[in-house]
Design a protein around this motif. Structure first.
Motif, short mmCIF file in Angstrom:
data_model
loop_
_atom_site.label_atom_id
_atom_site.label_comp_id
_atom_site.label_asym_id
_atom_site.label_seq_id
_atom_site.Cartn_x
_atom_site.Cartn_y
_atom_site.Cartn_z
N UNK A 20 0.99 0.71 9.54
CA UNK A 20 1.82 1.78 10.10
C UNK A 20 1.70 1.72 11.61
N UNK A 21 2.67 1.08 12.24
CA UNK A 21 2.58 0.87 13.69
C UNK A 21 3.62 1.61 14.49
N UNK A 22 4.48 2.35 13.84
CA UNK A 22 5.54 3.03 14.59
C UNK A 22 6.14 4.14 13.76
N UNK A 23 7.46 4.28 13.87
CA UNK A 23 8.19 5.32 13.16
C UNK A 23 9.65 5.05 13.38
N UNK A 24 10.49 5.65 12.56
CA UNK A 24 11.93 5.46 12.69
C UNK A 24 12.64 6.11 11.54
N UNK A 25 13.08 5.29 10.56
CA UNK A 25 13.72 5.82 9.37
C UNK A 25 12.72 5.81 8.23
N UNK A 26 12.56 6.94 7.56
CA UNK A 26 11.61 7.06 6.46
C UNK A 26 12.28 6.72 5.12
N UNK A 27 11.47 6.52 4.06
CA UNK A 27 12.03 6.08 2.78
C UNK A 27 13.15 6.95 2.23
#
Length: 466
Positions: free
Chosen positions: A362-369
């Motif tokens: 888990x290195x970032x974020x953006x669109x989740x499942x």
């Protein structure tokens, strides 16, 4: 007009109003992999390089683990984003005010904003790659390439720049900060990382351990409690074991120190059922007693694995010792989420395949499942006064006190620091210019109900909303 150098900084020609910035540059007195120097310098005010870009005046800018790694020349961390040769301005955690715009659709001067530091293909002038087309700009296939727009685009929040009085960001990276204080807003990036880490666990079970004690750890605990109210959370603060790295904690004034019980109480207030410290052997023993698990010793190994261990571990440290401990704590078929910025680690991977464990990065974020953007939840949670984020910013410093600020952030828990931030002057640039610009009235009725890049829903005051 200022000129842009190949390294991405602008050079004053004598007619531009400068801004102050903490600039990271090579130390001419040292060679090799020596840590770079940090200096407070006057640089030219950045200019939005293309339509859709804006100049943001940070009101608060955070110091995070990646910033500290840059300052120490830590080569074990993987590169993120386009290469940025020195000199550069660090800082990607920013809440601020829009100061200048270039052809934006909704962002207007004087508007308070959060910044999502994900710059995909569209923002940086590339044809859309497969990952950006899927809404996963944080995994952009072109993120290691310099922007075709020029160094100004790479110098925005996607690569840092928040430790200054002005930083560039594209409109699609901005989220209106209505109803969110600066104290909470500067946590946006850390909260997004925490939410994403929790969602990397495809829940199967009820017992979770979180390893760490810093900002990300605390927000992971809060996110776990909000997303899974019934989960049992154990926090393991010190999971590094007897093998320490070569770092030494900096000594700061005694009035900054806190005791371990204060840390434990703070973590429990966020949702932890219990907070433990100790060596890996002690933490394994306590977990076995809690779960009624059997300790299994493998020949030639000093530490056991647990046959009925935890359902998940979220490791916010990312060291060899913490990852190894996490795998030993898990039951067969369970998951460890590595949310710390782990680099090159030497580990015994036999438990991974023999016990069919899952390791999720888990290195970032953006669109989740589920299809929604992480920053949509960030804005909703930070707007909710019941979300426990008010106490996480523990230290504020002006830019000229950067040595103390960086030392405090590096010392962390040892001196009672959680999130350390820089605060910039409150006066807008236009109040510090010799020439006074003529301001035109702005119609804000076109502010988006749904941002294209962030899909963060913006609720108008008269609509209410939960």
């Amino acid at each position: 007009m200022p000129t842009v150098t190949p390294d991405g900084l602008t050079v004053l020609d004598g007619g531009d109003a400068p801004i102050r910035a903490l600039v990271l540059d090579a130390d001419p007195a040292r060679r090799g992999d020596a840590p770079p120097l940090v200096q407070l310098r006057d640089i030219a005010r950045p200019i939005p390089p293309a339509p859709g870009w804006a100049l943001i005046r940070p009101t608060l800018a955070g110091i995070n683990a990646r910033d500290l790694a840059l300052l120490s020349s830590d080569r074990t961390l993987p590169p993120m984003g386009a290469p940025r040769p020195l000199p550069m301005v660090p800082g990607s955690e920013v809440v601020g005010v829009v100061e200048e715009v270039n052809g934006t659709r909704w962002a207007r001067e004087g508007q308070r904003v959060l910044v999502e530091p994900n710059a995909g293909c569209m923002i940086r002038g590339f044809p859309t790659c497969a990952r950006c087309a899927a809404g996963e700009a944080e995994l952009c296939e072109n993120r290691d390439r310099p922007s075709v727009i020029g160094p100004g685009a790479d110098g925005g929040l996607a690569s840092g720049g928040g430790w200054s009085e002005g930083v560039l960001a594209h409109e699609e990276m901005l989220i209106p900060a209505d109803g969110i204080s600066d104290q909470r807003g500067v946590l946006g990036v850390s909260l997004a990382a925490a939410i994403h880490a929790v969602l990397r666990w495809n829940r199967r079970g009820d017992r979770v351990a979180v390893i760490g004690s810093g900002t990300t750890t605390r927000l992971v605990i809060a996110a776990l409690r909000r997303l899974h109210p019934d989960v049992d959370i154990t926090v393991m603060v010190d999971a590094r074991g007897p093998q320490r790295t070569g770092r030494r904690r900096r000594k700061l004034p005694a009035h900054l120190a806190v005791d371990e019980s204060s840390v434990a109480r703070a973590l429990e207030c966020l949702g932890a059922a219990r907070v433990w410290r100790g060596s890996p052997a002690q933490l394994l023993d306590r977990t076995a007693e809690l779960l009624g698990a059997r300790r299994m010793i493998v020949a030639g190994d000093d530490l056991p694995v647990l046959d009925r261990g935890l359902d998940a571990v979220i490791d916010c440290r990312g060291t060899a010792a913490s990852v190894a401990l996490g795998m030993r704590l898990l039951r067969s078929g369970a998951t460890i989420v590595v949310a710390g910025r782990a680099g090159r680690l030497e580990l015994d991977w036999s438990a991974l395949w023999s016990r069919e464990l899952t390791i999720a990065g888990s290195g970032g974020f953006g669109r989740e499942p589920a299809g929604w953007r992480t920053f949509a939840a960030v804005r909703e949670w930070l707007t909710d006064a019941s979300f426990p984020a008010d106490s996480l910013v523990t230290h504020r410093y002006q830019l000229d006190a950067f040595s103390t600020a960086i030392a405090t952030a590096a010392a962390g828990e040892a001196v009672g620091a959680v999130k350390v931030v820089f605060e910039a002057p409150s006066a807008p640039f236009r109040q510090r210019r010799l020439a006074v610009d003529t301001e035109l009235p702005v119609d804000d009725t076109a502010a988006p109900m749904l941002l294209a890049a962030t899909a963060a829903r913006v609720r108008r005051d008269d609509e209410g909303g939960g």
